[in-house]
Design a protein around this motif. Structure first.
Motif, PDB file in Angstrom:
ATOM      1  N   TYR A 196       0.666  -1.001  -0.357  1.00 32.38           N
ATOM      2  CA  TYR A 196       0.187   0.084  -0.474  1.00 32.38           C
ATOM      3  C   TYR A 196       1.254   1.264   0.347  1.00 32.38           C
ATOM      4  CZ  TYR A 196      -4.069  -2.637   1.227  1.00 32.38           C
ATOM      5  OH  TYR A 196      -5.072  -4.049   0.859  1.00 32.38           O
ATOM      6  N   VAL A 197       0.920   1.388  -1.365  1.00 33.84           N
ATOM      7  CA  VAL A 197       1.748   2.671  -1.737  1.00 33.84           C
ATOM      8  C   VAL A 197       1.417   3.881  -2.152  1.00 33.84           C
ATOM      9  CG1 VAL A 197       4.278   1.016  -1.149  1.00 33.84           C
ATOM     10  CG2 VAL A 197       2.993   1.757  -3.794  1.00 33.84           C
ATOM     11  N   PRO A 198       2.192   5.183  -2.556  1.00 35.12           N
ATOM     12  CA  PRO A 198       1.360   5.850  -4.149  1.00 35.12           C
ATOM     13  C   PRO A 198       1.713   5.690  -5.070  1.00 35.12           C
ATOM     14  CG  PRO A 198       3.077   6.953  -2.116  1.00 35.12           C
ATOM     15  CD  PRO A 198       3.135   5.722  -1.844  1.00 35.12           C
ATOM     16  N   ARG A 199       0.646   5.339  -5.996  1.00 36.97           N
ATOM     17  CA  ARG A 199       0.278   4.823  -7.093  1.00 36.97           C
ATOM     18  C   ARG A 199      -0.924   5.516  -7.971  1.00 36.97           C
ATOM     19  NH1 ARG A 199       1.623  -0.815  -7.036  1.00 36.97           N
ATOM     20  NH2 ARG A 199       1.779  -1.650  -5.283  1.00 36.97           N
ATOM     21  N   SER A 200      -0.629   5.853  -8.784  1.00 35.40           N
ATOM     22  CA  SER A 200      -1.657   6.279  -9.827  1.00 35.40           C
ATOM     23  C   SER A 200      -1.932   5.352 -11.036  1.00 35.40           C
ATOM     24  CB  SER A 200      -0.738   8.066 -10.018  1.00 35.40           C
ATOM     25  OG  SER A 200       0.254   7.368 -10.993  1.00 35.40           O
ATOM     26  N   GLY A 201      -2.602   5.864 -11.581  1.00 39.61           N
ATOM     27  CA  GLY A 201      -3.655   5.380 -13.164  1.00 39.61           C
ATOM     28  C   GLY A 201      -4.477   6.394 -13.554  1.00 39.61           C
ATOM     29  N   VAL A 202      -4.923   5.340 -15.123  1.00 44.84           N
ATOM     30  CA  VAL A 202      -5.210   6.743 -16.103  1.00 44.84           C
ATOM     31  C   VAL A 202      -6.412   5.684 -16.524  1.00 44.84           C
ATOM     32  CG1 VAL A 202      -3.819   6.947 -17.603  1.00 44.84           C
ATOM     33  CG2 VAL A 202      -5.518   8.981 -17.301  1.00 44.84           C
ATOM     34  N   GLY A 203      -7.846   6.304 -16.751  1.00 46.53           N
ATOM     35  CA  GLY A 203      -8.363   5.094 -17.337  1.00 46.53           C
ATOM     36  C   GLY A 203      -9.464   6.666 -18.246  1.00 46.53           C
ATOM     37  N   VAL A 204     -10.696   5.465 -19.101  1.00 49.40           N
ATOM     38  CA  VAL A 204     -11.428   6.313 -19.978  1.00 49.40           C
ATOM     39  C   VAL A 204     -13.002   5.713 -19.376  1.00 49.40           C
ATOM     40  CG1 VAL A 204     -10.880   4.525 -21.517  1.00 49.40           C
ATOM     41  CG2 VAL A 204     -11.544   6.792 -21.899  1.00 49.40           C
ATOM     42  N   THR A 205     -13.499   6.391 -19.392  1.00 56.08           N
ATOM     43  CA  THR A 205     -15.520   6.066 -19.680  1.00 56.08           C
ATOM     44  C   THR A 205     -15.270   5.665 -20.929  1.00 56.08           C
ATOM     45  OG1 THR A 205     -15.822   7.991 -19.982  1.00 56.08           O
ATOM     46  CG2 THR A 205     -15.309   8.073 -17.658  1.00 56.08           C
ATOM     47  N   ASP A 206     -16.595   5.229 -20.988  1.00 54.83           N
ATOM     48  CA  ASP A 206     -17.151   4.910 -22.085  1.00 54.83           C
ATOM     49  C   ASP A 206     -18.232   6.110 -23.531  1.00 54.83           C
ATOM     50  OD1 ASP A 206     -19.423   5.478 -20.863  1.00 54.83           O
ATOM     51  OD2 ASP A 206     -20.463   4.069 -20.930  1.00 54.83           O
ATOM     52  N   GLN A 207     -17.451   6.964 -22.008  1.00 59.10           N
ATOM     53  CA  GLN A 207     -18.146   8.498 -23.547  1.00 59.10           C
ATOM     54  C   GLN A 207     -16.646   9.467 -23.761  1.00 59.10           C
ATOM     55  OE1 GLN A 207     -19.492   8.129 -19.991  1.00 59.10           O
ATOM     56  NE2 GLN A 207     -21.300   7.321 -20.721  1.00 59.10           N
ATOM     57  N   VAL A 255     -14.363   2.916 -18.213  1.00 63.03           N
ATOM     58  CA  VAL A 255     -14.017   0.927 -19.405  1.00 63.03           C
ATOM     59  C   VAL A 255     -12.684   0.349 -19.442  1.00 63.03           C
ATOM     60  CG1 VAL A 255     -16.383   1.739 -19.087  1.00 63.03           C
ATOM     61  CG2 VAL A 255     -14.609   2.400 -21.314  1.00 63.03           C
ATOM     62  N   ARG A 256     -11.851   1.523 -19.259  1.00 60.55           N
ATOM     63  CA  ARG A 256     -10.704   0.454 -19.431  1.00 60.55           C
ATOM     64  C   ARG A 256      -9.003   1.879 -18.732  1.00 60.55           C
ATOM     65  NH1 ARG A 256     -12.389   1.214 -24.016  1.00 60.55           N
ATOM     66  NH2 ARG A 256     -11.538   3.016 -25.487  1.00 60.55           N
ATOM     67  N   ALA A 257      -8.196   1.571 -18.145  1.00 56.88           N
ATOM     68  CA  ALA A 257      -7.602   1.579 -16.895  1.00 56.88           C
ATOM     69  C   ALA A 257      -6.621   1.266 -17.174  1.00 56.88           C
ATOM     70  CB  ALA A 257      -8.377   1.796 -15.762  1.00 56.88           C
ATOM     71  N   MET A 258      -5.195   2.188 -17.456  1.00 51.82           N
ATOM     72  CA  MET A 258      -3.819   1.087 -16.940  1.00 51.82           C
ATOM     73  C   MET A 258      -2.853   2.488 -15.399  1.00 51.82           C
ATOM     74  SD  MET A 258      -2.321   3.544 -20.025  1.00 51.82           S
ATOM     75  CE  MET A 258      -0.457   3.432 -19.505  1.00 51.82           C
ATOM     76  N   PRO A 259      -2.237   1.647 -15.302  1.00 52.27           N
ATOM     77  CA  PRO A 259      -1.348   1.742 -13.980  1.00 52.27           C
ATOM     78  C   PRO A 259      -0.430   3.271 -14.988  1.00 52.27           C
ATOM     79  CG  PRO A 259      -0.556  -0.257 -14.915  1.00 52.27           C
ATOM     80  CD  PRO A 259      -1.719  -0.455 -15.419  1.00 52.27           C
ATOM     81  N   LEU A 260       0.149   4.061 -13.956  1.00 50.39           N
ATOM     82  CA  LEU A 260       1.215   4.414 -14.317  1.00 50.39           C
ATOM     83  C   LEU A 260       3.179   4.726 -13.219  1.00 50.39           C
ATOM     84  CD1 LEU A 260      -0.432   8.228 -15.205  1.00 50.39           C
ATOM     85  CD2 LEU A 260      -0.356   6.064 -17.000  1.00 50.39           C
ATOM     86  N   ASP A 261       2.298   5.393 -12.608  1.00 50.82           N
ATOM     87  CA  ASP A 261       4.480   5.528 -12.211  1.00 50.82           C
ATOM     88  C   ASP A 261       3.516   5.139 -10.094  1.00 50.82           C
ATOM     89  OD1 ASP A 261       6.810   5.377 -11.499  1.00 50.82           O
ATOM     90  OD2 ASP A 261       7.476   7.005 -13.131  1.00 50.82           O
ATOM     91  N   MET A 262       4.837   4.935  -9.474  1.00 50.99           N
ATOM     92  CA  MET A 262       4.368   4.679  -7.986  1.00 50.99           C
ATOM     93  C   MET A 262       5.217   5.293  -7.519  1.00 50.99           C
ATOM     94  SD  MET A 262       4.982   0.800  -8.465  1.00 50.99           S
ATOM     95  CE  MET A 262       5.044  -0.218  -6.322  1.00 50.99           C
ATOM     96  N   ASN A 263       4.681   4.940  -6.103  1.00 57.14           N
ATOM     97  CA  ASN A 263       6.110   5.702  -5.214  1.00 57.14           C
ATOM     98  C   ASN A 263       6.156   7.342  -4.822  1.00 57.14           C
ATOM     99  OD1 ASN A 263       7.026   3.313  -4.346  1.00 57.14           O
ATOM    100  ND2 ASN A 263       8.770   2.705  -6.210  1.00 57.14           N
ATOM    101  N   ARG A 264       6.271   8.157  -4.047  1.00 59.64           N
ATOM    102  CA  ARG A 264       6.516   9.136  -3.504  1.00 59.64           C
ATOM    103  C   ARG A 264       6.762  10.173  -4.096  1.00 59.64           C
ATOM    104  NH1 ARG A 264       4.125  12.164   0.238  1.00 59.64           N
ATOM    105  NH2 ARG A 264       4.857  14.105   0.942  1.00 59.64           N
ATOM    106  N   ALA A 265       8.499  10.046  -4.670  1.00 58.04           N
ATOM    107  CA  ALA A 265       8.275  10.588  -6.011  1.00 58.04           C
ATOM    108  C   ALA A 265       7.324  11.149  -7.625  1.00 58.04           C
ATOM    109  CB  ALA A 265       9.450  10.842  -6.103  1.00 58.04           C
ATOM    110  N   TRP A 266       6.936  10.011  -7.631  1.00 54.79           N
ATOM    111  CA  TRP A 266       6.439   9.877  -9.120  1.00 54.79           C
ATOM    112  C   TRP A 266       5.198  10.869  -8.835  1.00 54.79           C
ATOM    113  CZ3 TRP A 266      10.951  11.605 -10.818  1.00 54.79           C
ATOM    114  CH2 TRP A 266      12.351  11.094 -10.750  1.00 54.79           C
TER     115      TRP A 266
END
Length: 416
Positions: A324-335, A361-372
């Motif tokens: 359980y660390v700092p994480r980020s991700g981005v996705g797109v809705t069906d619209q 409806v589709r989403a992907m991971p990006l960078d993790m840990n506190r710096a990014w």
């Protein structure tokens, strides 16, 4: 007595027992070097040359190491010293050391279980009134605030899951955001969810000057003169240069790494539009593609969290997927709208579940840990050509990190 000693006594029967000095000399001769007194002038000269050469090599190595580390600590940008040293180690094939140190740090100081949000985080969550007075623009429909997101923790806190305007353009809340607690155990941490109108935004991929490690026509910053209508930025993904992203980077005709079929991909088009999908299935290279950023695999596909979300080998090193660390991700809705999630204490599963619950409806991971990880919104009400950035969550770098040269790639969003 040894056989050599017996032979010597037999050869010289009048010799007395070995003296202490002889014993010490014999012991010295057992060493791989001799005392200076025992060397000839030529041997002494060679020893001096050898010693000076070895010392010179050591000094050169120490100087080279110091110069290399010094450069890492002083290159442009606003990365912390810790992040710079970690990047230096990964650049010099010491990533396994960084990963082990991160694992040990996590074991010594894991995220807190239970508890309540700090006062500042709670106040930020409670601040839900922002867009009620936004007037519709003439001739264009108002972008409505999104319906509240159903929180993951019950009962919900005041303001939890309620969207508010983060950035407006032409009187419309083009960027909206909310805060939730990430799960029922880590209740003293926040995750932030941002929504961006895909129809009313255009998207630009920027390289970092160290990652992905090539020179591109697009600058590694958002320079003065290019900030009008800027409404949001977010971070890139795992490193391209060491293969951590398991994919490539493409921008304006130049590729770093290798674009990989099956990789989760952010795709940027000439008209400013943006898509997320599986490379080779949902998205592919076409004449109107100007940028591609790949990172691992989709976490959400077809509106559902992928079945192998708990597979450690997919989302990090060793057992980092379950950390359980700092994480980020981005996705797109069906619209076609964009969902961006950053959190202070997220596992791979909780990140995916947040993006899916927010409508991806589709989403992907990006960078993790506190710096990014980062997500910034921009307020241009006072200075339209130089809008004021705000971090949606407090991470290591300041909100103006992309107003100076960035070491890693990122995405900039402009209102149309």
């Amino acid at each position: 007595m040894t056989e050599g000693g017996i032979a010597q006594r037999q050869a010289d029967p009048e010799a007395g027992p070995p003296t202490g000095g002889a014993v010490r000399a014999r012991r010295r001769r057992l060493l791989p070097w001799k005392h200076r007194r025992e060397l000839t002038a030529e041997q002494l000269r060679r020893r001096k040359l050898t010693t000076r050469g070895a010392l010179g090599v050591c000094l050169v190595c120490a100087g080279t190491l110091g110069w290399s580390v010094g450069r890492a600590l002083t290159y442009p940008g606003k990365d912390s010293s810790t992040a710079r040293l970690a990047e230096w180690a990964r650049d010099h094939e010491l990533g396994f050391v960084v990963n082990q140190l991160e694992d040990w740090q996590y074991q010594l100081d894991p995220p807190r279980v239970g508890g309540v949000l700090p006062a500042g985080a709670l106040a930020r969550m409670n601040a839900t009134a922002a867009a009620a007075g936004v007037a519709p623009a003439v001739g264009r429909p108002l972008i409505a605030l999104r319906a509240p997101m159903r929180p993951l923790v019950s009962p919900a806190l005041p303001g939890e899951g309620v969207y508010r305007a983060l950035a407006t353009a032409h009187g419309e809340p083009v960027v909206q955001g909310t805060y939730v607690r990430p799960d029922g155990e880590h209740t003293s941490y926040e995750a932030a969810v941002a929504w961006i109108s895909g129809k009313h935004s255009r998207f630009q991929l920027h390289p970092g000057f160290r990652e992905p490690g090539e020179t591109f026509d697009v600058p590694p910053t958002i320079p003065e003169g290019d900030r009008t209508n800027l409404v949001a930025t977010w971070n890139g993904g795992f490193r391209i240069t060491d293969g951590g992203s398991r994919g490539g980077f493409y921008l304006d005709g130049k590729t770093a790494g290798e674009l990989t079929d099956g990789a989760a991909s952010e795709v940027f088009y000439r008209d400013g539009s943006f898509k997320i999908g599986v490379w080779g299935r949902d998205v592919r290279m076409t004449p109107d593609v100007v940028g591609v950023r790949q990172c691992l695999e989709l976490m959400v596909d077809g509106g559902a969290v992928v079945p192998d979300i708990d597979d450690d080998s997919k989302w990090g090193v060793s057992d980092q997927s379950r950390m359980y660390v700092p994480r980020s991700g981005v996705g797109v809705t069906d619209q076609g709208d964009i969902i961006m999630v950053v959190g202070q204490a997220l596992s791979a599963r909780s990140l995916a579940e947040l993006m899916q619950r927010a409508g991806a409806v589709r989403a992907m991971p990006l960078d993790m840990n506190r710096a990014w990880p980062s997500f910034m919104s921009y307020d241009g009400s006072r200075h339209p050509d130089n809008p004021t950035p705000t971090n949606i969550l407090d991470f290591e770098d300041p909100p103006d990190r992309y107003y100076t040269e960035a070491t890693r790639d990122f995405v900039a969003v402009y209102a149309r």
